[in-house]
Write a protein that holds these residues in place. Structure first.
Motif, PDB file in Angstrom:
ATOM      1  N   MET A   1       0.838  -1.197   0.000  1.00 14.92           N
ATOM      2  CA  MET A   1       0.000   0.000   0.000  1.00 14.92           C
ATOM      3  C   MET A   1       0.874   1.248   0.000  1.00 14.92           C
ATOM      4  SD  MET A   1      -2.812   1.269   2.842  1.00 14.92           S
ATOM      5  CE  MET A   1      -4.024  -0.008   2.471  1.00 14.92           C
ATOM      6  N   ASP A   2       0.531   2.227  -0.842  1.00 15.82           N
ATOM      7  CA  ASP A   2       1.237   3.504  -0.861  1.00 15.82           C
ATOM      8  C   ASP A   2       0.326   4.575  -0.266  1.00 15.82           C
ATOM      9  OD1 ASP A   2      -0.675   3.881  -2.805  1.00 15.82           O
ATOM     10  OD2 ASP A   2       0.745   3.950  -4.476  1.00 15.82           O
ATOM     11  N   GLU A   3       0.788   5.854  -0.308  1.00 17.05           N
ATOM     12  CA  GLU A   3       0.001   6.931   0.302  1.00 17.05           C
ATOM     13  C   GLU A   3      -1.367   7.057  -0.359  1.00 17.05           C
ATOM     14  OE1 GLU A   3       0.196  11.753   1.228  1.00 17.05           O
ATOM     15  OE2 GLU A   3       1.819  10.766   0.122  1.00 17.05           O
ATOM     16  N   ARG A   4      -1.397   6.933  -1.683  1.00 18.80           N
ATOM     17  CA  ARG A   4      -2.677   7.052  -2.369  1.00 18.80           C
ATOM     18  C   ARG A   4      -3.644   5.954  -1.937  1.00 18.80           C
ATOM     19  NH1 ARG A   4      -3.673   7.389  -8.960  1.00 18.80           N
ATOM     20  NH2 ARG A   4      -5.956   7.461  -8.862  1.00 18.80           N
ATOM     21  N   GLY A   5      -3.131   4.734  -1.843  1.00 18.04           N
ATOM     22  CA  GLY A   5      -3.983   3.630  -1.406  1.00 18.04           C
ATOM     23  C   GLY A   5      -4.513   3.842   0.001  1.00 18.04           C
ATOM     24  N   LEU A   6      -3.642   4.368   0.888  1.00 14.24           N
ATOM     25  CA  LEU A   6      -4.072   4.643   2.256  1.00 14.24           C
ATOM     26  C   LEU A   6      -5.160   5.712   2.268  1.00 14.24           C
ATOM     27  CD1 LEU A   6      -3.767   4.311   5.327  1.00 14.24           C
ATOM     28  CD2 LEU A   6      -1.897   5.986   5.233  1.00 14.24           C
ATOM     29  N   ARG A   7      -4.959   6.774   1.495  1.00 15.54           N
ATOM     30  CA  ARG A   7      -5.950   7.852   1.452  1.00 15.54           C
ATOM     31  C   ARG A   7      -7.284   7.354   0.876  1.00 15.54           C
ATOM     32  NH1 ARG A   7      -4.415  13.041   2.285  1.00 15.54           N
ATOM     33  NH2 ARG A   7      -2.190  13.421   2.668  1.00 15.54           N
ATOM     34  N   ASP A   8      -7.220   6.523  -0.147  1.00 17.78           N
ATOM     35  CA  ASP A   8      -8.453   5.983  -0.723  1.00 17.78           C
ATOM     36  C   ASP A   8      -9.216   5.147   0.304  1.00 17.78           C
ATOM     37  OD1 ASP A   8      -7.891   7.202  -3.113  1.00 17.78           O
ATOM     38  OD2 ASP A   8      -7.124   5.385  -4.101  1.00 17.78           O
ATOM     39  N   PHE A   9      -8.459   4.384   1.091  1.00 12.20           N
ATOM     40  CA  PHE A   9      -9.117   3.566   2.121  1.00 12.20           C
ATOM     41  C   PHE A   9      -9.743   4.454   3.187  1.00 12.20           C
ATOM     42  CE2 PHE A   9      -8.930   1.558   6.316  1.00 12.20           C
ATOM     43  CZ  PHE A   9      -9.773   0.481   6.100  1.00 12.20           C
ATOM     44  N   LEU A  10      -9.002   5.457   3.650  1.00 11.06           N
ATOM     45  CA  LEU A  10      -9.518   6.321   4.710  1.00 11.06           C
ATOM     46  C   LEU A  10     -10.731   7.113   4.244  1.00 11.06           C
ATOM     47  CD1 LEU A  10      -6.193   7.653   6.301  1.00 11.06           C
ATOM     48  CD2 LEU A  10      -7.663   5.786   7.082  1.00 11.06           C
ATOM     49  N   ALA A  11     -10.802   7.414   2.959  1.00 13.28           N
ATOM     50  CA  ALA A  11     -11.953   8.153   2.425  1.00 13.28           C
ATOM     51  C   ALA A  11     -13.255   7.361   2.570  1.00 13.28           C
ATOM     52  CB  ALA A  11     -11.704   8.498   0.962  1.00 13.28           C
ATOM     53  N   GLN A  12     -13.142   6.035   2.749  1.00 14.73           N
ATOM     54  CA  GLN A  12     -14.336   5.204   2.927  1.00 14.73           C
ATOM     55  C   GLN A  12     -14.879   5.274   4.344  1.00 14.73           C
ATOM     56  OE1 GLN A  12     -13.817   1.177   1.273  1.00 14.73           O
ATOM     57  NE2 GLN A  12     -12.008   1.926   0.185  1.00 14.73           N
ATOM     58  N   ARG A  13     -14.074   5.857   5.264  1.00 13.93           N
ATOM     59  CA  ARG A  13     -14.488   6.085   6.654  1.00 13.93           C
ATOM     60  C   ARG A  13     -14.945   4.788   7.324  1.00 13.93           C
ATOM     61  NH1 ARG A  13     -14.502  11.473   6.777  1.00 13.93           N
ATOM     62  NH2 ARG A  13     -15.348  11.586   8.882  1.00 13.93           N
ATOM     63  N   VAL A  14     -14.125   3.750   7.206  1.00 16.43           N
ATOM     64  CA  VAL A  14     -14.434   2.458   7.818  1.00 16.43           C
ATOM     65  C   VAL A  14     -14.172   2.549   9.319  1.00 16.43           C
ATOM     66  CG1 VAL A  14     -13.910  -0.003   7.862  1.00 16.43           C
ATOM     67  CG2 VAL A  14     -13.778   1.274   5.702  1.00 16.43           C
ATOM     68  N   PRO A  15     -15.161   2.266  10.145  1.00 13.08           N
ATOM     69  CA  PRO A  15     -14.955   2.375  11.597  1.00 13.08           C
ATOM     70  C   PRO A  15     -14.135   1.210  12.145  1.00 13.08           C
ATOM     71  CG  PRO A  15     -17.138   1.510  11.142  1.00 13.08           C
ATOM     72  CD  PRO A  15     -16.535   1.845   9.804  1.00 13.08           C
ATOM     73  N   GLU A  16     -13.624   1.389  13.357  1.00 17.83           N
ATOM     74  CA  GLU A  16     -12.961   0.276  14.037  1.00 17.83           C
ATOM     75  C   GLU A  16     -13.939  -0.871  14.224  1.00 17.83           C
ATOM     76  OE1 GLU A  16     -11.123   1.180  17.741  1.00 17.83           O
ATOM     77  OE2 GLU A  16      -9.302   1.978  16.812  1.00 17.83           O
TER      78      GLU A  16
ATOM     79  N   VAL B   1       5.340  -0.079   5.439  1.00 14.88           N
ATOM     80  CA  VAL B   1       5.657   1.300   5.780  1.00 14.88           C
ATOM     81  C   VAL B   1       5.159   2.203   4.648  1.00 14.88           C
ATOM     82  CG1 VAL B   1       7.477   2.954   6.342  1.00 14.88           C
ATOM     83  CG2 VAL B   1       7.661   0.569   7.106  1.00 14.88           C
ATOM     84  N   VAL B   2       4.280   3.157   4.982  1.00 15.67           N
ATOM     85  CA  VAL B   2       3.701   4.064   3.995  1.00 15.67           C
ATOM     86  C   VAL B   2       4.301   5.450   4.205  1.00 15.67           C
ATOM     87  CG1 VAL B   2       1.585   5.068   3.075  1.00 15.67           C
ATOM     88  CG2 VAL B   2       1.560   2.738   4.006  1.00 15.67           C
ATOM     89  N   GLU B   3       5.025   5.925   3.217  1.00 13.83           N
ATOM     90  CA  GLU B   3       5.625   7.256   3.311  1.00 13.83           C
ATOM     91  C   GLU B   3       4.594   8.313   2.943  1.00 13.83           C
ATOM     92  OE1 GLU B   3       9.546   9.751   1.713  1.00 13.83           O
ATOM     93  OE2 GLU B   3       9.163   7.698   1.041  1.00 13.83           O
ATOM     94  N   ILE B   4       4.477   9.326   3.812  1.00 14.31           N
ATOM     95  CA  ILE B   4       3.554  10.420   3.551  1.00 14.31           C
ATOM     96  C   ILE B   4       4.346  11.722   3.494  1.00 14.31           C
ATOM     97  CG2 ILE B   4       1.585   9.254   4.586  1.00 14.31           C
ATOM     98  CD1 ILE B   4       2.047  10.794   7.124  1.00 14.31           C
ATOM     99  N   ALA B   5       3.654  12.833   3.332  1.00 12.25           N
ATOM    100  CA  ALA B   5       4.333  14.121   3.189  1.00 12.25           C
ATOM    101  C   ALA B   5       5.111  14.482   4.449  1.00 12.25           C
ATOM    102  CB  ALA B   5       3.306  15.211   2.877  1.00 12.25           C
ATOM    103  N   GLU B   6       6.069  15.399   4.288  1.00 12.17           N
ATOM    104  CA  GLU B   6       6.857  15.953   5.389  1.00 12.17           C
ATOM    105  C   GLU B   6       7.707  14.896   6.076  1.00 12.17           C
ATOM    106  OE1 GLU B   6       4.125  17.921   7.959  1.00 12.17           O
ATOM    107  OE2 GLU B   6       3.435  19.327   6.431  1.00 12.17           O
ATOM    108  N   ALA B   7       8.190  13.920   5.298  1.00 12.46           N
ATOM    109  CA  ALA B   7       9.126  12.902   5.792  1.00 12.46           C
ATOM    110  C   ALA B   7       8.569  12.123   6.977  1.00 12.46           C
ATOM    111  CB  ALA B   7      10.459  13.546   6.161  1.00 12.46           C
ATOM    112  N   LYS B   8       7.285  11.870   6.968  1.00 12.72           N
ATOM    113  CA  LYS B   8       6.673  11.067   8.017  1.00 12.72           C
ATOM    114  C   LYS B   8       6.139   9.771   7.416  1.00 12.72           C
ATOM    115  CE  LYS B   8       5.331  14.735  11.232  1.00 12.72           C
ATOM    116  NZ  LYS B   8       4.208  15.337  11.991  1.00 12.72           N
ATOM    117  N   HIS B   9       5.811   8.848   8.313  1.00 10.65           N
ATOM    118  CA  HIS B   9       5.343   7.545   7.858  1.00 10.65           C
ATOM    119  C   HIS B   9       4.141   7.091   8.673  1.00 10.65           C
ATOM    120  CE1 HIS B   9       9.716   7.631   6.949  1.00 10.65           C
ATOM    121  NE2 HIS B   9       9.335   7.063   5.818  1.00 10.65           N
ATOM    122  N   CYS B  10       3.351   6.238   8.062  1.00  9.85           N
ATOM    123  CA  CYS B  10       2.375   5.409   8.757  1.00  9.85           C
ATOM    124  C   CYS B  10       2.811   3.962   8.547  1.00  9.85           C
ATOM    125  CB  CYS B  10       0.967   5.621   8.201  1.00  9.85           C
ATOM    126  SG  CYS B  10       0.328   7.300   8.401  1.00  9.85           S
TER     127      CYS B  10
END
Length: 379
Positions: free
Chosen positions: A1-16, A102-111
């Motif tokens: 998964m890359d940043e785009r894939g992570l953002r696409d998943f989060l856009a679905q607002r899947v709850p815990e 490890v998903v690299e996001i902006a500002e040299a941070k990771h998820c």
């Protein structure tokens, strides 16, 4: 998964829920509480139905956009490596197929996205600081397992093995039809005991090298299961043969992690009587070691320690002799046999995550000699 894939998943607002957990910050692997929480969460998912843990991500709410959900933290690779080592050390048996992305996001941070499969060897136990505990996932929380949940986890593990046996039996049936009722052939199979998070890229250079047998040739095996023709894609994965006409070696790796080797280089014995009988040269034991190395190569190329059910069958074995000389052919009486059954079936073995694959090969060698009423493979 890359940043785009992570953002696409989060856009679905899947709850815990039972299969998903959000963590705003990383687990603090240097703190006893952080270590305990991480191991508890992984163990809980593995003993239930599996799931994902998203580190550096807030749980969705009506007030948060995707940008607000992504928090991140520095040095995600270091975090993932430390957590992976914790899981390897303090969860028993190991959780096969546990993946850290490890998903690299902006500002040299990771998820970090942690994939925890349902454990094929459940129940898994946290063994930390002298305390052993079994956990499972319930809705949005992780709790200690009760007796019913432990039994259910054991039943699920047993079911995984039963399904693997069905896969092995189907392949054996296909090979039996392929080789006929006379020609001897050795079929070795490694059937995965878990469903992988994503199919293996078997057309990559890494798996091409596995099929070609480059590393096994370099290791000096007389019978390395290497192929001289270009590996070919199949519906299930990739296949290699040593000759285009009448191949005597055929290897396969499937996208789901399945591995097999069909070996047919079984000569007639150097006996004075006619007709001469097929005999198993001790170099057949090298074929078993080569297959074990091939399974290890698949694990390496996949980037995970896939647990396997190991199954071996020597078809059309009746009347065979086993050569007991370690080197070369012999006209002496150094043979055991004849074998008195149609097939030689090795007892199935489970190669768990973390187990050395050569261990199952060593067992197969000894069991081969035991089948001919000999004490074991000479060392």
């Amino acid at each position: 998964m890359d940043e785009r894939g992570l953002r696409d998943f989060l856009a679905q607002r899947v709850p815990e829920g039972p299969g998903l957990d959000y963590k705003r910050t990383e687990y603090d692997a240097s703190d006893p509480k952080g270590r305990s929480e991480f191991l508890k969460d992984v163990c809980g998912f593995a003993n239930a139905t599996g799931g994902h843990i998203l580190l550096g991500v807030r749980e969705p709410s009506s007030k948060l956009g995707v940008d607000d959900q992504i928090v991140g933290f520095p040095d995600g690779t270091r975090v993932a490596q430390r957590l992976e080592q914790l899981a390897r050390t303090w969860i028993y048996p190991r959780v096969p197929g546990l993946l850290f992305r490890v998903v690299e996001i902006a500002e040299a941070k990771h998820c970090v996205v942690i994939h925890v499969p349902a454990g094929a060897s459940a129940p898994h136990m946290v063994m930390l600081d002298g305390r052993n505990a079994l956990y499972t996932r319930h809705s949005e929380s992780t709790t200690l397992m009760d007796l019913h949940e432990i039994r259910r986890a054991i039943e699920r593990s047993t079911t995984a093995r039963a399904l693997a046996r069905q896969v092995a039996a189907q392949r054996l049936s296909e090979v039996r039809a392929q080789v006929g009722a006379r020609a001897p052939a050795l079929l070795m199979q490694a059937v995965p005991l878990i469903a992988l998070s994503e199919p293996l890229d078997v057309l990559s250079d890494a798996f091409d090298a596995v099929i070609r047998g480059n590393a096994r040739d370099a290791a000096g095996f007389d019978s390395s299961l290497a192929v001289s023709t270009k590996p070919q894609p199949t519906l299930e994965g990739i296949r290699g043969i040593n000759f285009r006409d009448m191949p005597t070696v055929e290897t396969q790796v499937h996208r789901d992690g399945y591995v097999s080797a069909l070996y047919r280089e079984i000569p007639l014995g150097p006996f004075h009587q006619e007709p001469r009988a097929p005999f198993l040269h001790p170099k057949l034991c090298e074929v078993m070691s080569a297959f074990a190395m091939m399974v290890a190569e698949v694990r390496s190329a996949a980037g995970m320690e896939i647990p396997y059910l190991i199954v071996g069958t020597l078809l059309n074995a009746r009347g065979m002799y086993l050569g007991t000389q370690l080197r070369g052919h012999s006209d002496s009486d150094a043979f055991a046999g004849p074998f008195d059954r149609d097939d030689l079936n090795w007892p199935e073995q489970v190669c768990e995550a973390g187990d050395a694959t050569e261990d199952f090969a060593r067992n197969m060698k000894n069991q081969l000699y035991n089948a001919f009423h000999l004490p074991g493979f000479p060392r």
